[in-house]
Scaffold this motif. Structure first.
Motif, PDB file in Angstrom:
ATOM      1  N   THR A  16       0.548  -1.112   0.004  1.00 26.61           N
ATOM      2  CA  THR A  16       0.110   0.364  -0.005  1.00 26.61           C
ATOM      3  C   THR A  16       0.987   0.883  -0.054  1.00 26.61           C
ATOM      4  O   THR A  16       2.255   0.663   0.419  1.00 26.61           O
ATOM      5  CB  THR A  16      -1.118  -0.029   0.982  1.00 26.61           C
ATOM      6  OG1 THR A  16      -2.068   0.944   0.845  1.00 26.61           O
ATOM      7  CG2 THR A  16      -0.214   0.463   2.216  1.00 26.61           C
ATOM      8  N   TRP A  27      -3.277   0.669  -3.431  1.00 29.77           N
ATOM      9  CA  TRP A  27      -3.090  -1.348  -3.232  1.00 29.77           C
ATOM     10  C   TRP A  27      -2.613  -1.548  -4.598  1.00 29.77           C
ATOM     11  O   TRP A  27      -2.753  -1.107  -6.149  1.00 29.77           O
ATOM     12  CB  TRP A  27      -4.296  -1.614  -2.643  1.00 29.77           C
ATOM     13  CG  TRP A  27      -4.782  -0.873  -1.886  1.00 29.77           C
ATOM     14  CD1 TRP A  27      -5.840   0.359  -2.021  1.00 29.77           C
ATOM     15  CD2 TRP A  27      -4.277  -1.480  -0.493  1.00 29.77           C
ATOM     16  NE1 TRP A  27      -5.729   0.444  -0.578  1.00 29.77           N
ATOM     17  CE2 TRP A  27      -5.528  -0.480   0.451  1.00 29.77           C
ATOM     18  CE3 TRP A  27      -3.143  -1.977   0.576  1.00 29.77           C
ATOM     19  CZ2 TRP A  27      -5.851  -0.055   1.735  1.00 29.77           C
ATOM     20  CZ3 TRP A  27      -3.772  -2.224   1.739  1.00 29.77           C
ATOM     21  CH2 TRP A  27      -4.703  -1.465   2.520  1.00 29.77           C
ATOM     22  N   ILE A  38      -8.412  -2.211  -1.960  1.00 25.75           N
ATOM     23  CA  ILE A  38      -7.838  -3.262  -2.211  1.00 25.75           C
ATOM     24  C   ILE A  38      -8.174  -4.677  -2.805  1.00 25.75           C
ATOM     25  O   ILE A  38      -7.288  -5.291  -2.332  1.00 25.75           O
ATOM     26  CB  ILE A  38      -7.678  -3.501  -0.635  1.00 25.75           C
ATOM     27  CG1 ILE A  38      -6.737  -4.249   0.332  1.00 25.75           C
ATOM     28  CG2 ILE A  38      -9.072  -3.751   0.585  1.00 25.75           C
ATOM     29  CD1 ILE A  38      -7.007  -4.661   1.546  1.00 25.75           C
TER      30      ILE A  38
END
Length: 105
Positions: A16, A27, A38
């Motif tokens: 990240t 991400w 994510i």
């Protein structure tokens, strides 16, 4: 100096950072592209994340990201960060907007 991280049985890592242009959390996916969710993050094994981290750090300026680091996750779709801090970064505030209070200036 690398950070000490604890990886449990069956857990993996994702990378990240923050996008330099607007500070948004991003991400890194399997192709090395920084994505805003994510859900697209590549889950790396503990044995192989260091080369991906080194690559991400080497290209951070070109990719316009800062603060690149690894996050321990439980694999799945989307990956589930282990720490509360990273769950908040991945999925948003812990207070439902309906119950949030406005700060007065």
């Amino acid at each position: 100096m690398k950070r000490a991280i604890r990886i449990g049985q069956g857990e993996g890592l994702v990378l990240t950072a923050n996008r330099l242009l607007d500070g948004n959390i991003v991400w890194r996916d399997e192709s090395g592209i920084w994505r805003p969710s994510i859900a697209h993050a590549a889950v790396l094994t503990p044995d192989h994340y260091e080369s991906a981290l080194d690559s991400a750090l080497a290209t951070a300026q070109k990719d316009a990201v800062v603060g690149v680091y690894e996050v321990v996750v439980r694999p799945g779709r989307p990956p589930q960060p282990v720490s509360v801090r990273e769950r908040i970064r991945a999925f948003g505030p812990t207070v439902h907007p309906q119950f949030a209070t406005e700060l007065e200036a």
